[in-house]
Design a protein around this motif. Sequence first.
Motif, PDB file in Angstrom:
ATOM      1  N   UNK A 226      47.171  39.252  36.484  1.00 37.26           N
ATOM      2  CA  UNK A 226      46.454  39.757  37.664  1.00 37.26           C
ATOM      3  C   UNK A 226      47.443  40.117  38.776  1.00 37.26           C
ATOM      4  N   UNK A 227      48.454  39.283  38.945  1.00 38.35           N
ATOM      5  CA  UNK A 227      49.478  39.582  39.965  1.00 38.35           C
ATOM      6  C   UNK A 227      50.258  40.848  39.607  1.00 38.35           C
ATOM      7  N   UNK A 228      50.549  41.029  38.326  1.00 37.38           N
ATOM      8  CA  UNK A 228      51.277  42.217  37.882  1.00 37.38           C
ATOM      9  C   UNK A 228      50.489  43.481  38.165  1.00 37.38           C
ATOM     10  N   UNK A 229      49.194  43.442  37.930  1.00 34.43           N
ATOM     11  CA  UNK A 229      48.341  44.599  38.206  1.00 34.43           C
ATOM     12  C   UNK A 229      48.302  44.899  39.710  1.00 34.43           C
TER      13      UNK A 229
ATOM     14  N   UNK B 107      34.384  35.521  30.280  1.00 35.02           N
ATOM     15  CA  UNK B 107      33.909  35.589  31.662  1.00 35.02           C
ATOM     16  C   UNK B 107      35.052  35.465  32.660  1.00 35.02           C
ATOM     17  N   UNK B 108      36.076  34.673  32.309  1.00 31.43           N
ATOM     18  CA  UNK B 108      37.232  34.538  33.211  1.00 31.43           C
ATOM     19  C   UNK B 108      38.142  35.759  33.148  1.00 31.43           C
ATOM     20  N   UNK B 109      38.110  36.486  32.042  1.00 34.17           N
ATOM     21  CA  UNK B 109      38.997  37.638  31.856  1.00 34.17           C
ATOM     22  C   UNK B 109      38.330  38.970  32.192  1.00 34.17           C
ATOM     23  N   UNK B 110      37.082  38.916  32.540  1.00 39.43           N
ATOM     24  CA  UNK B 110      36.283  40.133  32.680  1.00 39.43           C
ATOM     25  C   UNK B 110      36.928  41.192  33.569  1.00 39.43           C
ATOM     26  N   UNK B 111      37.364  40.850  34.750  1.00 39.79           N
ATOM     27  CA  UNK B 111      37.885  41.830  35.708  1.00 39.79           C
ATOM     28  C   UNK B 111      39.384  42.047  35.603  1.00 39.79           C
ATOM     29  N   UNK B 112      40.031  41.335  34.671  1.00 39.75           N
ATOM     30  CA  UNK B 112      41.481  41.444  34.544  1.00 39.75           C
ATOM     31  C   UNK B 112      41.875  42.116  33.235  1.00 39.75           C
ATOM     32  N   UNK B 113      41.289  41.633  32.140  1.00 39.04           N
ATOM     33  CA  UNK B 113      41.676  42.130  30.815  1.00 39.04           C
ATOM     34  C   UNK B 113      40.780  43.285  30.362  1.00 39.04           C
TER      35      UNK B 113
END
Length: 319
Positions: free
Chosen positions: A71-74, A146-152
């Motif tokens: 997430x930080x990389x994005x 659900x934890x990866x939804x907006x990142x992956x």
Amino acid sequence: MKRRKLVLISLAVVVVIAALIFGVARHNKTQAEQAIQARNAKVDQTLTAIRAQHKKNVALKDDAKRLQALANLETRSEAYSLRADRKQPVIALYKELINKEKAYFTDKNQKSLKKNKLTDDQLKDIKKKDLQAKLAGLNALTDVLNTQRDIVYNDKNFKTLSTEIQHLSERYAERLRQMMQDEGQASQTAESSNTASEVQGQQDQTDQSASGQSAETGQSGNVGNGQTGTGTSSGGYGYNNTWNSWYAPNNNGGNSGSVTDNSGAGTTTTPNADNSGTGTGASDQGSSTGTDGGNQSSSATGNTGIDGQVSSGADGTNP
């Protein structure tokens, strides 16, 4: 002469001007090259820093921390792409590393899905505890997604994968309900069978007891108050119950009588040589004699009951 000097002066000026122009151009070029080199060096430094950070992210063992690193990389990639001095190599590297990190998570999720995915035949034959483990695996995968939804994942990919997992979970849950229902029915059937067996066992014991009692008393005479029955015996004993049954077992099959409403224990004597025997009842009751096998034909003289009746029947009853 003057003309020659003028020409020489003119040539000198041209040379000086040319030298100046050449010098300036070379200086500018040098500066430009240096600037380019400086910019390239800065880009290289940026690229090196990005790669170094990514290497640290890959070394993380905790997926939650690695997800946060992605997430930080994005976030840094988006910020750099908005800069005026952005460089394409840096943008390209950000994109490359972001895709690699997303692939790490998506591949891991696909492996988990494959591990917990069952065909129709497998779902039919699987054991209950194994199916419960598969369903738990799908539920855990749903939490991860659900934890990866907006990142992956983007919205489309997330919806596709989560729908597939939900469909599998519903099938597994339905199969588990069916298994539990079958177990309940089997348990009820077993309990019913055990109960039936117990009832049948009790009934068999009751039938055997009744049959034995019938066999023992089948040839007994029914003697009323003050009446006596006849028969031979080699030994006997009486019960003071509502129905006072007398047992006279012997090797010659002697008959025994049963007395109602009479008290006192009955006694027998050892049979005579001719297989005959005598029996006595309670006080005020007559005695009787019988021949071998209990097939007596008449009572002895004076064997009267309380009411003065005589027993003379072949089966120990009054005629």
